[in-house]
Design an enzyme around this catalytic site. Structure first.
Site, short mmCIF file in Angstrom:
data_model
loop_
_atom_site.label_atom_id
_atom_site.label_comp_id
_atom_site.label_asym_id
_atom_site.label_seq_id
_atom_site.Cartn_x
_atom_site.Cartn_y
_atom_site.Cartn_z
CD GLU A 10 -5.98 7.62 8.04
OE1 GLU A 10 -5.22 6.96 7.29
OE2 GLU A 10 -5.71 7.89 9.23
CE LYS A 40 -2.62 1.33 3.75
NZ LYS A 40 -2.09 2.65 4.11
O1 KIV Z 1 -0.94 2.34 8.86
C1 KIV Z 1 -2.15 2.14 9.01
O2 KIV Z 1 -2.59 1.58 10.03
C2 KIV Z 1 -3.06 2.59 7.97
C3 KIV Z 1 -4.53 2.51 8.27
C4 KIV Z 1 -4.91 3.61 9.17
C5 KIV Z 1 -5.34 2.48 7.04
O3 KIV Z 1 -2.64 3.02 6.95
#
Ligand code: KIV
Length: 272
Positions: free
Chosen positions: A190, A121
């Site tokens: 978010e 991600k």
């Molecule tokens: O790092 C994380 O926990 C996240 C979530 C808040 C989506 O990116």
């Protein structure tokens, strides 16, 4: 009781896309270690995110910026060893992909090779499009992340709700389409207004997973330590706590200390 419509033995990127098409909501939580990942996977969570929030809840940093690629790989490998079913997505940490698309690909390859996770991600919109495309050329699935992107906290200045103003909302919608076109398999939104998140989820064909983005999206994600009440100072409106583990664990520790001091642990039955 499970509300799952179709049983998936293993959750893949295609499975969560199928869930969106079938109108089944996607469940996602963070995990950073073996024991927690094993519990969450046994409970039937769809997606486990080895988030760079590990920097906060596992390492005690104030922001997500200091956590390193090596540390993310260490956490991800522990999660991978625990999981039978969930899709495991790993955050590319700050500084491991923003430089150029080659660096982004190298960091992603290290995550996939050294941890055994299933996807990465990245935070950002059009500015990381080239990186996303390059990572995808190696066959690595990519999840996007828009709205409040904690790696840019020093640009925003605060952790307040993003995209409340029309111009920023429009930019977010454009970026969401750019990411989908670039080939991300899902998108995290978010801390943005619920109405905007719902619009994005309805315009995109890929699953949109929200945190503080209302109920009109295709799934929800929370930081497990917050959701379980292990953290207790962080209380945003979007957070639903399912346990109060901070209090429970503190009380258990106090009882343990008391038993040792009172010389009643171990008992006769608890020794050889
Ligand atoms: O790092 C994380 O926990 C996240 C979530 C808040 C989506 O990116």
């Amino acid at each position: 009781m499970s509300a799952v419509k179709k049983e998936f033995k293993k959750i893949t990127t295609h499975a969560i896309q199928e869930m969106k098409r079938a109108g089944e909501k996607i469940s996602m939580l963070t995990a950073y270690d073996y024991t927690m990942a094993k519990i969450l996977d046994a409970a039937g969570i769809d997606v486990l995110l080895v988030g760079d929030s590990a920097g906060n809840v596992m390492h005690g940093y104030e922001t997500t910026l200091p956590i390193t690629l090596d540390q993310m790989i260490y956490h991800a490998a522990s999660v991978v060893r625990a999981v039978d079913r969930a899709l495991i997505v790993v955050d590319l940490p700050f500084g491991s992909y923003q430089g150029n698309s080659k660096e982004a690909l190298q960091s992603s390859v290290r995550i996939m090779k050294e941890s055994g996770a299933h996807a990465v991600k990245l935070e950002g919109g059009k500015e990381i499009k080239e990186s996303i495309e390059r990572i995808l050329t190696a066959g690595i699935p990519v999840m996007g992340h828009l709205g409040l992107t904690p790696q840019s906290i020093y640009k925003f200045g605060t952790y307040t709700v993003r995209a409340k103003e029309k111009a920023e909302a429009q930019q977010l919608i454009e970026n969401a389409h750019i990411l989908e076109k670039a080939g991300v398999f899902a998108l995290v939104l978010e801390k943005i207004p619920a109405k905007l998140a719902k619009q994005v989820a309805s315009e995109l064909t890929i699953p949109v997973i929200g945190i503080g983005a209302g109920n009109g999206v295709d799934g929800q994600v929370l930081v497990t330590h917050d959701m379980m009440g292990m953290t207790h100072e962080f209380s945003p409106r979007f957070l639903r706590r399912y346990l109060s583990l901070y209090d429970d664990m503190k009380q258990a520790t106090e009882r343990y200390i008391h038993d040792i001091k009172a010389k009643n642990f171990p008992s006769d039955k608890e020794q050889y």
